[in-house]
Design an enzyme around this catalytic site. Structure first.
Site, PDB file in Angstrom:
ATOM      1  CG  HIS A 126      -1.884   1.165   1.193  1.00  0.00           C
ATOM      2  ND1 HIS A 126      -3.144   1.064   0.615  1.00  0.00           N
ATOM      3  CD2 HIS A 126      -1.782   2.438   1.634  1.00  0.00           C
ATOM      4  CE1 HIS A 126      -3.771   2.225   0.722  1.00  0.00           C
ATOM      5  NE2 HIS A 126      -2.961   3.072   1.338  1.00  0.00           N
ATOM      6  CB  CYS A 127       2.035   3.339  -2.653  1.00  0.00           C
ATOM      7  SG  CYS A 127       3.092   4.769  -2.985  1.00  0.00           S
TER       8      CYS A 127
END
Length: 251
Positions: A126-127
């Protein structure tokens, strides 16, 4: 803190501000100081950098807005399927991987994201900089964005250095984008156990450099950098190192 997926957050605004700052510095400060915007070389570099910056913004927007991949509601693992040589199981108990929060089985390489609050196909991480997961559906566009950003950073660095050399009173500094490290979720424990036992471990999804690129960017190398081309596969089945490569002639 990261916001809810689909929302514009402070990190997203920071990335857009950084792109705008680098573009302004390169086109309106560095190029005029070095080549001049009235010259053919200056115009050519300004047009080229503008196109590169537009590609960065376009691919970034797609990476932010595109759904990373949802598990099909009717998905059920078939342990007797000969086309799937690997079936991922839980670390404890050896049962098929099942998400208690989403109430469904998880395909290979799918994981539950605590931020997005759902399972994501081929989840990489998850960025916070795109306020989204990097998964099966947006993996390619995210990789292409990073490539464009690196090229734009190097290009702008050359322009800024050239402008500084030709204009000594002005000391422009360019902040380059920090590289991100993608961490695999699968195989970490298996690799640890293999090394502990003195055995060699080979990741089942590692097909080699070229085949790994093909699995993400597609079989046509001419379309690798095209942001409108779609990803390959369905996010449920993947080639493994146990499969016979299509390019290998029969023995």
């Amino acid at each position: 803190m990261a916001g809810r997926p689909g929302y514009v957050t402070v990190p997203i605004l920071s990335v857009l501000a950084a792109i705008g700052y680098v573009y302004y510095t390169a086109v309106f400060l560095a190029i005029p100081a070095w080549l001049g915007l009235a010259t053919a070389a200056g115009v050519a570099n300004a047009v080229a950098f503008t196109a590169l910056a537009a590609a960065c913004v376009a691919t970034y927007a797609v990476a932010v807005s595109r759904d990373p991949g949802r598990v099909p509601p009717a998905f059920l693992p078939d342990v007797e399927d000969a086309e799937s040589p690997i079936h991922e199981i839980k670390r404890k108990g050896g049962d098929l991987r099942y998400c208690q929060k989403c109430s469904h089985y998880k395909p290979p390489r799918a994981h539950h994201c605590r931020v997005c609050k759902r399972c994501v196909l081929r989840m990489d991480h998850h960025c916070i900089w795109i306020n989204n997961c990097v998964g099966h559906e947006n993996y390619k566009i995210f990789l292409v964005f990073v490539l464009y950003a690196v090229v734009a950073s190097l290009y702008s660095l050359v322009l800024v250095i050239g402008g500084a050399v030709h204009s000594l009173p002005k000391n422009e500094q360019l902040g380059s984008d920090s590289s991100r490290t993608s961490i695999y979720h699968e195989g970490v424990r298996a690799m640890w156990l293999a090394e502990k036992a003195g055995n060699l471990y080979h990741h089942p999804y590692d097909l080699g450099v070229y085949e790994n690129l093909v699995s993400v960017l597609g079989p046509n190398a001419l379309c690798w950098l095209c942001p409108i081309s779609r990803n390959t596969g369905n996010g449920i089945r993947f080639r493994t190192s146990y499969d016979i490569p299509l390019s290998t002639p029969p023995i």
